[in-house]
Write a protein that holds these residues in place. Structure first.
Motif, PDB file in Angstrom:
ATOM      1  N   PRO A 100      50.961  44.324  31.538  1.00 20.92           N
ATOM      2  CA  PRO A 100      52.262  44.362  32.227  1.00 20.92           C
ATOM      3  C   PRO A 100      53.002  45.669  31.947  1.00 20.92           C
ATOM      4  O   PRO A 100      53.212  46.041  30.792  1.00 20.92           O
ATOM      5  CB  PRO A 100      53.005  43.162  31.628  1.00 20.92           C
ATOM      6  CG  PRO A 100      52.388  42.963  30.285  1.00 20.92           C
ATOM      7  CD  PRO A 100      50.945  43.361  30.422  1.00 20.92           C
ATOM      8  N   ILE A 101      53.357  46.386  33.003  1.00 23.23           N
ATOM      9  CA  ILE A 101      54.175  47.599  32.907  1.00 23.23           C
ATOM     10  C   ILE A 101      55.315  47.438  33.897  1.00 23.23           C
ATOM     11  O   ILE A 101      55.124  47.553  35.112  1.00 23.23           O
ATOM     12  CB  ILE A 101      53.354  48.866  33.219  1.00 23.23           C
ATOM     13  CG1 ILE A 101      52.202  49.000  32.219  1.00 23.23           C
ATOM     14  CG2 ILE A 101      54.253  50.105  33.180  1.00 23.23           C
ATOM     15  CD1 ILE A 101      51.318  50.196  32.470  1.00 23.23           C
ATOM     16  N   GLY A 102      56.491  47.140  33.376  1.00 20.71           N
ATOM     17  CA  GLY A 102      57.612  46.830  34.246  1.00 20.71           C
ATOM     18  C   GLY A 102      57.334  45.553  35.022  1.00 20.71           C
ATOM     19  O   GLY A 102      56.985  44.524  34.452  1.00 20.71           O
ATOM     20  N   SER A 103      57.441  45.644  36.340  1.00 18.57           N
ATOM     21  CA  SER A 103      57.201  44.473  37.191  1.00 18.57           C
ATOM     22  C   SER A 103      55.768  44.462  37.739  1.00 18.57           C
ATOM     23  O   SER A 103      55.422  43.595  38.538  1.00 18.57           O
ATOM     24  CB  SER A 103      58.188  44.461  38.358  1.00 18.57           C
ATOM     25  OG  SER A 103      58.045  45.648  39.132  1.00 18.57           O
ATOM     26  N   LYS A 104      54.948  45.425  37.308  1.00 24.18           N
ATOM     27  CA  LYS A 104      53.583  45.524  37.822  1.00 24.18           C
ATOM     28  C   LYS A 104      52.555  45.293  36.719  1.00 24.18           C
ATOM     29  O   LYS A 104      52.887  45.265  35.532  1.00 24.18           O
ATOM     30  CB  LYS A 104      53.370  46.903  38.459  1.00 24.18           C
ATOM     31  CG  LYS A 104      54.256  47.182  39.666  1.00 24.18           C
ATOM     32  CD  LYS A 104      53.947  48.551  40.260  1.00 24.18           C
ATOM     33  CE  LYS A 104      54.824  48.834  41.474  1.00 24.18           C
ATOM     34  NZ  LYS A 104      54.526  50.170  42.069  1.00 24.18           N
ATOM     35  N   LEU A 105      51.302  45.113  37.140  1.00 24.11           N
ATOM     36  CA  LEU A 105      50.191  44.974  36.208  1.00 24.11           C
ATOM     37  C   LEU A 105      49.244  46.161  36.367  1.00 24.11           C
ATOM     38  O   LEU A 105      48.782  46.451  37.468  1.00 24.11           O
ATOM     39  CB  LEU A 105      49.430  43.668  36.461  1.00 24.11           C
ATOM     40  CG  LEU A 105      50.129  42.355  36.097  1.00 24.11           C
ATOM     41  CD1 LEU A 105      49.295  41.164  36.539  1.00 24.11           C
ATOM     42  CD2 LEU A 105      50.397  42.280  34.599  1.00 24.11           C
ATOM     43  N   ASP A 106      48.995  46.838  35.277  1.00 20.88           N
ATOM     44  CA  ASP A 106      48.043  47.941  35.271  1.00 20.88           C
ATOM     45  C   ASP A 106      46.666  47.375  34.926  1.00 20.88           C
ATOM     46  O   ASP A 106      46.476  46.775  33.863  1.00 20.88           O
ATOM     47  CB  ASP A 106      48.468  48.978  34.239  1.00 20.88           C
ATOM     48  CG  ASP A 106      47.521  50.168  34.186  1.00 20.88           C
ATOM     49  OD1 ASP A 106      46.976  50.531  35.246  1.00 20.88           O
ATOM     50  OD2 ASP A 106      47.306  50.707  33.082  1.00 20.88           O
ATOM     51  N   VAL A 107      45.694  47.560  35.820  1.00 23.21           N
ATOM     52  CA  VAL A 107      44.356  46.989  35.635  1.00 23.21           C
ATOM     53  C   VAL A 107      43.421  48.037  35.041  1.00 23.21           C
ATOM     54  O   VAL A 107      43.283  49.137  35.579  1.00 23.21           O
ATOM     55  CB  VAL A 107      43.774  46.469  36.968  1.00 23.21           C
ATOM     56  CG1 VAL A 107      42.420  45.801  36.728  1.00 23.21           C
ATOM     57  CG2 VAL A 107      44.737  45.484  37.623  1.00 23.21           C
ATOM     58  N   ARG A 108      42.785  47.683  33.932  1.00 20.88           N
ATOM     59  CA  ARG A 108      41.869  48.595  33.248  1.00 20.88           C
ATOM     60  C   ARG A 108      40.562  47.869  32.937  1.00 20.88           C
ATOM     61  O   ARG A 108      40.519  46.637  32.857  1.00 20.88           O
ATOM     62  CB  ARG A 108      42.490  49.095  31.942  1.00 20.88           C
ATOM     63  CG  ARG A 108      43.896  49.670  32.083  1.00 20.88           C
ATOM     64  CD  ARG A 108      44.532  49.901  30.726  1.00 20.88           C
ATOM     65  NE  ARG A 108      45.940  50.288  30.840  1.00 20.88           N
ATOM     66  CZ  ARG A 108      46.756  50.428  29.797  1.00 20.88           C
ATOM     67  NH1 ARG A 108      46.303  50.189  28.569  1.00 20.88           N
ATOM     68  NH2 ARG A 108      48.015  50.773  29.988  1.00 20.88           N
ATOM     69  N   ASP A 109      39.506  48.656  32.731  1.00 18.25           N
ATOM     70  CA  ASP A 109      38.214  48.089  32.339  1.00 18.25           C
ATOM     71  C   ASP A 109      38.247  47.674  30.874  1.00 18.25           C
ATOM     72  O   ASP A 109      38.785  48.400  30.027  1.00 18.25           O
ATOM     73  CB  ASP A 109      37.084  49.094  32.535  1.00 18.25           C
ATOM     74  CG  ASP A 109      36.764  49.347  34.006  1.00 18.25           C
ATOM     75  OD1 ASP A 109      36.998  48.431  34.819  1.00 18.25           O
ATOM     76  OD2 ASP A 109      36.284  50.449  34.331  1.00 18.25           O
TER      77      ASP A 109
END
Length: 237
Positions: A100-109
């Motif tokens: 979670p970064i702010g109101s978004k989701l950062d997708v990583r491997d």
């Protein structure tokens, strides 16, 4: 000469007694299945969800919501720490984390090691010896040992990247301790407070876990549901 023969007979008797304590691994596993609801129920498990709460002295407690589809070899795990949820997933050859970064989701491997660990968890969160032969494990009876005044049957379960040592109560057949060794880290878990799920299988609702890195006892409380419908989008990257 007579003394030597007598000594040999005693040693042979002790050896046979020791050998007699080594119950076949499949018998030990069958006793566990019988004690927890029967193999028919275990063989019918396709999906499960698990809610867990983690607490350790001096650490921030957190919760985990886990969903697993065994036929799809897929797992979803959401860890919520101080109202922030980190989402982990594996399916087929993919593995990811959503941060979670702010109101978004950062997708990583996820790293290969993290993916491997989650794929072992698919079974380990139920029992690590489920379908062990088909999964490439070798199981060996170690013998009997007394833990906390309880006589247990110990089994070693060796996989490609992981090894388990498992201790089963010789009287009840229940798993009371497991030690997982992976990537040089040993994690020992004591299992207790078995209750019956709605599905009919007994499972441990309390686990106390400690590893050789953190060296801090973590108490885990669990609630298990089996063969509930799971939304397919949980397993989407």
């Amino acid at each position: 000469m007579k003394k030597n023969i007598t000594l040999l007979a005693v040693l042979l008797s002790l050896s046979l007694a020791s050998y007699g304590q080594k119950i076949p691994v499949d018998t030990i596993f069958a006793n566990y299945y019988k004690a927890t609801g029967g193999e028919k129920l275990w063989d019918s498990i396709k999906t499960y969800t698990l809610k867990q709460s983690f607490a350790a002295p001096g650490s921030t407690p957190y919760d985990a919501d886990i969903s697993v589809s065994i036929p799809e070899n897929a797992m979803y795990k959401s860890k919520t720490i101080m109202r922030r949820s980190f989402i982990y997933g594996v399916k087929d050859k993919e593995g990811w984390i959503k941060v979670p970064i702010g109101s978004k989701l950062d997708v990583r491997d996820l790293s290969p090691a993290e993916q491997t660990n989650m794929r072992y968890e698919i079974y380990d969160l139920l029992v690590p010896f489920k379908d062990y032969d088909d999964r490439g494990f070798v199981a060996t009876t170690v013998g009997q040992e007394t833990l906390n005044k309880v006589l247990t049957n110990q089994v070693e379960l060796q996989g490609k990247e992981i090894k388990y040592n498992l201790w089963f109560d010789a009287k009840t057949g229940l798993l009371v301790r497991k030690k997982e060794t992976m990537a040089g880290v040993e994690t020992t878990t004591d299992l207790s407070n078995y209750v019956k799920s709605k599905y009919g299988i007994l499972y441990p609702t309390k686990l106390v876990e400690i590893n050789t890195v953190d060296k801090k006892a973590v108490t885990i409380t669990s609630t298990l549901d089996i063969n509930k419908s799971i939304a397919e989008e949980l397993f989407v990257r």
